[in-house]
Design a protein around this motif. Sequence first.
Motif, PDB file in Angstrom:
ATOM      1  N   MET A 161      47.291  34.457  36.607  1.00 52.85           N
ATOM      2  CA  MET A 161      46.120  34.869  37.382  1.00 52.85           C
ATOM      3  C   MET A 161      45.927  36.385  37.317  1.00 52.85           C
ATOM      4  O   MET A 161      44.810  36.879  37.142  1.00 52.85           O
ATOM      5  N   HIS A 162      47.025  37.125  37.436  1.00 52.23           N
ATOM      6  CA  HIS A 162      46.963  38.587  37.384  1.00 52.23           C
ATOM      7  C   HIS A 162      46.459  39.063  36.023  1.00 52.23           C
ATOM      8  O   HIS A 162      45.575  39.931  35.938  1.00 52.23           O
ATOM      9  N   ALA A 163      46.997  38.500  34.944  1.00 53.44           N
ATOM     10  CA  ALA A 163      46.572  38.888  33.600  1.00 53.44           C
ATOM     11  C   ALA A 163      45.100  38.555  33.367  1.00 53.44           C
ATOM     12  O   ALA A 163      44.382  39.307  32.691  1.00 53.44           O
ATOM     13  N   THR A 164      44.635  37.454  33.937  1.00 53.12           N
ATOM     14  CA  THR A 164      43.233  37.068  33.780  1.00 53.12           C
ATOM     15  C   THR A 164      42.313  38.064  34.476  1.00 53.12           C
ATOM     16  O   THR A 164      41.269  38.456  33.935  1.00 53.12           O
ATOM     17  N   LEU A 165      42.691  38.497  35.670  1.00 51.71           N
ATOM     18  CA  LEU A 165      41.884  39.476  36.403  1.00 51.71           C
ATOM     19  C   LEU A 165      41.824  40.812  35.682  1.00 51.71           C
ATOM     20  O   LEU A 165      40.837  41.538  35.776  1.00 51.71           O
ATOM     21  N   LEU A 166      42.873  41.150  34.951  1.00 47.02           N
ATOM     22  CA  LEU A 166      42.910  42.422  34.213  1.00 47.02           C
ATOM     23  C   LEU A 166      42.365  42.280  32.792  1.00 47.02           C
ATOM     24  O   LEU A 166      42.201  43.288  32.096  1.00 47.02           O
ATOM     25  N   GLY A 167      42.122  41.053  32.349  1.00 45.25           N
ATOM     26  CA  GLY A 167      41.752  40.819  30.959  1.00 45.25           C
ATOM     27  C   GLY A 167      40.263  40.735  30.723  1.00 45.25           C
ATOM     28  O   GLY A 167      39.457  41.315  31.460  1.00 45.25           O
ATOM     29  N   GLN A 174      41.634  49.003  44.335  1.00 41.18           N
ATOM     30  CA  GLN A 174      41.498  47.928  43.371  1.00 41.18           C
ATOM     31  C   GLN A 174      40.517  46.867  43.860  1.00 41.18           C
ATOM     32  O   GLN A 174      40.223  46.763  45.043  1.00 41.18           O
ATOM     33  N   HIS A 175      40.039  46.093  42.916  1.00 42.71           N
ATOM     34  CA  HIS A 175      39.251  44.919  43.248  1.00 42.71           C
ATOM     35  C   HIS A 175      40.066  44.038  44.199  1.00 42.71           C
ATOM     36  O   HIS A 175      41.290  43.913  44.076  1.00 42.71           O
ATOM     37  N   LEU A 176      39.399  43.432  45.184  1.00 43.28           N
ATOM     38  CA  LEU A 176      40.089  42.700  46.233  1.00 43.28           C
ATOM     39  C   LEU A 176      40.925  41.558  45.670  1.00 43.28           C
ATOM     40  O   LEU A 176      42.040  41.297  46.149  1.00 43.28           O
ATOM     41  N   ASP A 177      40.428  40.844  44.666  1.00 39.03           N
ATOM     42  CA  ASP A 177      41.213  39.756  44.080  1.00 39.03           C
ATOM     43  C   ASP A 177      42.519  40.268  43.478  1.00 39.03           C
ATOM     44  O   ASP A 177      43.564  39.608  43.570  1.00 39.03           O
ATOM     45  N   LEU A 178      42.472  41.443  42.845  1.00 40.03           N
ATOM     46  CA  LEU A 178      43.694  42.031  42.299  1.00 40.03           C
ATOM     47  C   LEU A 178      44.672  42.374  43.410  1.00 40.03           C
ATOM     48  O   LEU A 178      45.887  42.163  43.278  1.00 40.03           O
ATOM     49  N   GLN A 179      44.171  42.909  44.514  1.00 38.59           N
ATOM     50  CA  GLN A 179      45.048  43.207  45.638  1.00 38.59           C
ATOM     51  C   GLN A 179      45.738  41.943  46.141  1.00 38.59           C
ATOM     52  O   GLN A 179      46.938  41.954  46.444  1.00 38.59           O
ATOM     53  N   VAL A 180      44.979  40.854  46.218  1.00 39.41           N
ATOM     54  CA  VAL A 180      45.536  39.589  46.703  1.00 39.41           C
ATOM     55  C   VAL A 180      46.646  39.098  45.777  1.00 39.41           C
ATOM     56  O   VAL A 180      47.753  38.758  46.225  1.00 39.41           O
TER      57      VAL A 180
END
Length: 325
Positions: A121-127, A2-8
């Motif tokens: 934050m999680h929904a924004t990264l996936l949106g 996954q993208h690093l921000d998503l992992q975080v």
Amino acid sequence: MQHLDLQVIEGALRWANLGHRLWLCTVLATFGSSPRAPGAMLVARQDGEHLGSLSGGCVEEDFLERLRQEEFDEPVQQVRYGGQGSEPNASRVRLPCGGRLELLVERLEPSVATLTHLEVMHATLLGRRALTRYVPLDGRGATFVLAEASGPAIVWKEGVIGVRIGPALRLIIAGISPVSEACASFASTLGFEVIVCDPREEARRGFAVPGVELQAVMPSTFIASGGCHAATAVVALTHDPRIDDLAMIEAVRTQAFYIGVMGSKRNSQARAERLRRSGGLTEAEIARIKMPIGLGLGSKTPAEIALAVMADIVRVHRGRAQDVL
């Protein structure tokens, strides 16, 4: 991968749900030879478990040691690495070549408010839409505001710091080929969300790249159905105009930041004429397409071509001119 921000953020959600207090660190500014860009994140627990990165390693090591010593007891703190050690909140760590790194450190309690904040934050990264997360320096709690289509990663206001959060980097690969497989592997390692689209069962049968989503549809159909956002790159790598051309026709109608198709200069000229004549694309739309795709590395093998493609995508994402190293 996954993208690093998503992992975080997914790690932060997991730990918060288990009742751990967390420290969320965000790079605010860099000067000199600082490896990570503003907006980069790291989340840590007091026992030293962490996800993400802030630098090449020395900053993380110092930060985690100070965390174990309970130095970061405020709800919100600004911390500086490099520069003058006598400055408030400055670290003893010196960065190479006089570099300086400024961090925002937030202490997050394992509460409903923290879980809700991390879920946003999680929904924004996936949106598909970006938000700016405004963090008051007095610890009153962060809020979200819809962000413009483009803008700086960090916004400085009196008493408040705004951190832009956008969709995670996505790569859509139109069609399966040896170059596609190498490109998917490189992109996954770089932290892109990778989606490969190919309606051909025989092509999909031999495709096996861990962590990559495989869609049994025409790439043009996936793109037209809303598969692209502003953090998406679209590449067509099959030499089959039935797949590649249709993908390009749909991709130029999206906000994708990078659109490219594989082929020689002669084939690219012929494709541009087809897209103009049969696809009805304007000159401005054709100009958005990188053809031939990738940096001019003299690539020959599938892996070399994929390297040139991903290097060019990263270059464009970073806003670097092609002739600047």
